[in-house]
Scaffold this motif. Structure first.
Motif, PDB file in Angstrom:
ATOM      1  N   GLY A  86       6.003   6.626 -16.904  1.00  0.00           N
ATOM      2  CA  GLY A  86       7.054   5.754 -17.410  1.00  0.00           C
ATOM      3  C   GLY A  86       7.993   5.270 -16.333  1.00  0.00           C
ATOM      4  N   TYR A  87       8.178   6.092 -15.281  1.00  0.00           N
ATOM      5  CA  TYR A  87       9.042   5.676 -14.180  1.00  0.00           C
ATOM      6  C   TYR A  87       8.452   4.498 -13.402  1.00  0.00           C
ATOM      7  CZ  TYR A  87      12.011   9.779 -14.784  1.00  0.00           C
ATOM      8  OH  TYR A  87      12.879  10.718 -15.280  1.00  0.00           O
ATOM      9  N   ILE A  88       7.141   4.346 -13.456  1.00  0.00           N
ATOM     10  CA  ILE A  88       6.522   3.196 -12.790  1.00  0.00           C
ATOM     11  C   ILE A  88       6.996   1.914 -13.457  1.00  0.00           C
ATOM     12  CG2 ILE A  88       4.347   2.047 -12.230  1.00  0.00           C
ATOM     13  CD1 ILE A  88       3.005   4.776 -12.208  1.00  0.00           C
ATOM     14  N   TYR A  89       6.907   1.869 -14.783  1.00  0.00           N
ATOM     15  CA  TYR A  89       7.353   0.678 -15.509  1.00  0.00           C
ATOM     16  C   TYR A  89       8.851   0.450 -15.305  1.00  0.00           C
ATOM     17  CZ  TYR A  89       2.917   1.319 -17.976  1.00  0.00           C
ATOM     18  OH  TYR A  89       1.588   1.469 -18.283  1.00  0.00           O
ATOM     19  N   MET A 100      -3.249  -0.648 -14.753  1.00  0.00           N
ATOM     20  CA  MET A 100      -2.979   0.599 -15.458  1.00  0.00           C
ATOM     21  C   MET A 100      -3.515   0.559 -16.887  1.00  0.00           C
ATOM     22  SD  MET A 100       0.941   1.315 -14.163  1.00  0.00           S
ATOM     23  CE  MET A 100       1.176   2.765 -15.181  1.00  0.00           C
ATOM     24  N   GLN A 101      -3.571  -0.645 -17.457  1.00  0.00           N
ATOM     25  CA  GLN A 101      -3.973  -0.782 -18.858  1.00  0.00           C
ATOM     26  C   GLN A 101      -5.470  -1.037 -19.046  1.00  0.00           C
ATOM     27  OE1 GLN A 101      -1.529  -0.073 -20.943  1.00  0.00           O
ATOM     28  NE2 GLN A 101      -0.203   0.019 -19.134  1.00  0.00           N
ATOM     29  N   TYR A 102      -6.162  -1.393 -17.977  1.00  0.00           N
ATOM     30  CA  TYR A 102      -7.523  -1.902 -18.147  1.00  0.00           C
ATOM     31  C   TYR A 102      -8.468  -0.878 -18.760  1.00  0.00           C
ATOM     32  CZ  TYR A 102     -11.827  -4.444 -17.251  1.00  0.00           C
ATOM     33  OH  TYR A 102     -13.028  -5.092 -17.403  1.00  0.00           O
ATOM     34  N   ARG A 103      -8.363   0.380 -18.370  1.00  0.00           N
ATOM     35  CA  ARG A 103      -9.283   1.399 -18.870  1.00  0.00           C
ATOM     36  C   ARG A 103      -9.007   1.767 -20.331  1.00  0.00           C
ATOM     37  NH1 ARG A 103     -12.179   3.935 -14.774  1.00  0.00           N
ATOM     38  NH2 ARG A 103     -11.464   3.432 -12.658  1.00  0.00           N
ATOM     39  N   SER A 104      -7.758   1.657 -20.735  1.00  0.00           N
ATOM     40  CA  SER A 104      -7.393   2.149 -22.072  1.00  0.00           C
ATOM     41  C   SER A 104      -7.184   1.051 -23.109  1.00  0.00           C
ATOM     42  CB  SER A 104      -6.115   2.994 -21.977  1.00  0.00           C
ATOM     43  OG  SER A 104      -5.050   2.233 -21.427  1.00  0.00           O
ATOM     44  N   LEU A 105      -6.895  -0.158 -22.663  1.00  0.00           N
ATOM     45  CA  LEU A 105      -6.612  -1.236 -23.611  1.00  0.00           C
ATOM     46  C   LEU A 105      -7.891  -1.682 -24.297  1.00  0.00           C
ATOM     47  CD1 LEU A 105      -4.373  -3.027 -24.728  1.00  0.00           C
ATOM     48  CD2 LEU A 105      -4.897  -4.686 -22.923  1.00  0.00           C
ATOM     49  N   TYR A 110       0.833  -1.204   0.000  1.00  0.00           N
ATOM     50  CA  TYR A 110       0.000   0.000   0.000  1.00  0.00           C
ATOM     51  C   TYR A 110       0.873   1.262   0.000  1.00  0.00           C
ATOM     52  CZ  TYR A 110      -3.984  -2.997   1.197  1.00  0.00           C
ATOM     53  OH  TYR A 110      -4.971  -3.956   1.199  1.00  0.00           O
ATOM     54  N   PHE A 111       1.964   1.228   0.741  1.00  0.00           N
ATOM     55  CA  PHE A 111       2.856   2.385   0.784  1.00  0.00           C
ATOM     56  C   PHE A 111       3.669   2.498  -0.503  1.00  0.00           C
ATOM     57  CE2 PHE A 111       1.924   1.640   5.251  1.00  0.00           C
ATOM     58  CZ  PHE A 111       1.726   2.922   5.726  1.00  0.00           C
ATOM     59  N   ILE A 112       4.108   1.372  -1.029  1.00  0.00           N
ATOM     60  CA  ILE A 112       4.828   1.402  -2.308  1.00  0.00           C
ATOM     61  C   ILE A 112       3.927   1.968  -3.400  1.00  0.00           C
ATOM     62  CG2 ILE A 112       5.872  -0.043  -4.105  1.00  0.00           C
ATOM     63  CD1 ILE A 112       6.742  -1.959  -1.880  1.00  0.00           C
ATOM     64  N   PHE A 113       2.654   1.611  -3.350  1.00  0.00           N
ATOM     65  CA  PHE A 113       1.731   2.059  -4.388  1.00  0.00           C
ATOM     66  C   PHE A 113       1.586   3.577  -4.397  1.00  0.00           C
ATOM     67  CE2 PHE A 113      -2.536   3.325  -5.714  1.00  0.00           C
ATOM     68  CZ  PHE A 113      -2.533   2.847  -7.016  1.00  0.00           C
ATOM     69  N   THR A 114       1.687   4.219  -3.251  1.00  0.00           N
ATOM     70  CA  THR A 114       1.554   5.686  -3.240  1.00  0.00           C
ATOM     71  C   THR A 114       2.668   6.349  -4.051  1.00  0.00           C
ATOM     72  OG1 THR A 114       2.791   5.891  -1.153  1.00  0.00           O
ATOM     73  CG2 THR A 114       0.396   5.682  -1.001  1.00  0.00           C
ATOM     74  N   ILE A 115       3.831   5.706  -4.122  1.00  0.00           N
ATOM     75  CA  ILE A 115       4.905   6.229  -4.969  1.00  0.00           C
ATOM     76  C   ILE A 115       4.488   6.141  -6.435  1.00  0.00           C
ATOM     77  CG2 ILE A 115       7.320   5.952  -5.662  1.00  0.00           C
ATOM     78  CD1 ILE A 115       7.846   4.727  -2.903  1.00  0.00           C
ATOM     79  N   PHE A 116       3.919   5.001  -6.828  1.00  0.00           N
ATOM     80  CA  PHE A 116       3.419   4.868  -8.199  1.00  0.00           C
ATOM     81  C   PHE A 116       2.359   5.923  -8.494  1.00  0.00           C
ATOM     82  CE2 PHE A 116       4.266  -0.012  -8.273  1.00  0.00           C
ATOM     83  CZ  PHE A 116       5.629   0.242  -8.263  1.00  0.00           C
TER      84      PHE A 116
END
Length: 343
Positions: free
Chosen positions: A147-150, A197-202, A132-138
């Motif tokens: 792009g830094y997330i990938y 991340m891709q679900y809404r746009s793919l 949960y804390f790592i995700f806040t960085i994303f």
């Protein structure tokens, strides 16, 4: 927008863990469904968690209000039952009763409360909380620097592979910790986050959306140690095998992206029900199985009783404890939006 299929996937994850533990405890079917195969259910849970975090939050602004809503929602969903089970286990263990989980002393209790150690099925909660804390960085990077997330995910996964998942565990002044359990779960959270991340746009072409992709779920039992055609050590490494990660990610992708949303086997009331109570079912089933196994009954009756009692306990927990407390915690969220600088 609710993705109803995810309820059934969550239900499947809980059922995999349940039947694995029942097989281990009772030697049902010669233990063929056991042997640590419950890990595949937990992998599904972590893929789902990473997916939902990305799907629900990365399109939202990163500010004080949304972050507070996020943490309160996560705290309300995970912590109340976890803390109840941990403290109950500690009090029972201190009096010589291990009818829940073995938390025999204050140091072990602190390891659970600091989310750095977990006994039995409780081991999976610290990785969830730490993610949960790592995700806040994303999330902070999502709007302008996605792009830094990938890049960071790829870098961490390569590092974990090259270092063979460092065994970081021990104790600090007597308080146990096990960061190895966190490191080995990160790839599953990460893959789930990328897919979310891709679900809404793919845009999946209609001709690729087929009910037959549901058959990929049968790849999961093919990875069970007793059924796997794999002859290498990967059949037992499970968490440390990127081949397993590839298969589980493929199963998840095909089920979520390629199986039509109205598939009757994934969009149904049973899946909705078990999915909603899956967390409490996961935390409460093992003590019930262990207790039922002490009774002199045929194993088939033990299975029915264990499952029935586990579902009842999980429903009561969800309906009268988890859900009311989660709603109360969510109401604590502020309404004023205060921007957070994300550089």
């Amino acid at each position: 927008m609710e993705i109803r299929k995810l309820n059934s996937l969550r239900a499947l994850a809980a059922l995999i863990v349940f039947f694995t533990h029942f097989s281990d405890v009772t030697n049902w079917l010669g233990g063929t469904l056991g042997g640590g195969a419950g890990a595949y259910g937990v992998m599904l849970f972590f893929l789902l968690s990473g997916f939902l975090m990305s799907y629900l939050y990365l399109h939202k602004d990163f500010n004080q209000t949304t972050v507070m809503h996020y943490f309160l929602a996560r705290v309300g969903r995970v912590l109340p039952l976890y803390l109840l089970v941990v403290f109950s286990s500690y009090l029972l263990s201190s009096s010589g009763n291990d009818s829940l989980y073995n938390i025999p002393d204050t140091n072990t209790l602190l390891g659970h409360l600091f989310f750095i150690y977990g006994e039995s099925v409780l081991w999976s909660i610290p990785p969830e909380i730490q993610f949960y804390f790592i995700f806040t960085i994303f999330w902070a990077l999502a709007k302008n620097r996605a792009g830094y997330i990938y890049l960071s995910i790829v870098a961490v996964m390569i590092l974990l592979f090259l270092t063979n998942f460092p065994r970081i565990y021990g104790d600090i002044n007597g308080i146990p910790f096990n960061e190895f359990s966190v490191l080995r779960t990160l790839p599953f959270f990460f893959v789930g986050a990328i897919l979310g991340m891709q679900y809404r746009s793919l845009n999946i072409p209609a001709y690729l959306q087929k009910h037959g992709f549901l058959l990929t779920l049968f790849l999961i039992p093919l990875m069970y140690p007793e059924f796997s055609p794999v002859a290498t050590a990967d059949k037992s490494r499970m968490w440390l095998s990127y081949e397993v990660l590839l298969v589980m990610s493929t199963v998840f992708f095909c089920t979520v992206f390629l199986v039509p949303d109205h598939n009757v086997l994934l969009a149904n009331r049973f899946g909705d029900f078990i999915g909603k109570i899956s967390y409490s079912l996961y935390l409460l089933h093992l003590p019930i199985i262990t207790k039922v196994n002490q009774w002199q009954l045929p194993v088939e009756i033990k299975l029915l009783l264990s499952f029935g009692l586990s579902v009842i306990a999980a429903y009561l927990s969800y309906r009268f404890f988890e859900k009311p407390i989660a709603l109360a915690i969510r109401k604590m969220a502020p309404s004023k939006r205060v921007p957070i600088t994300a550089n």
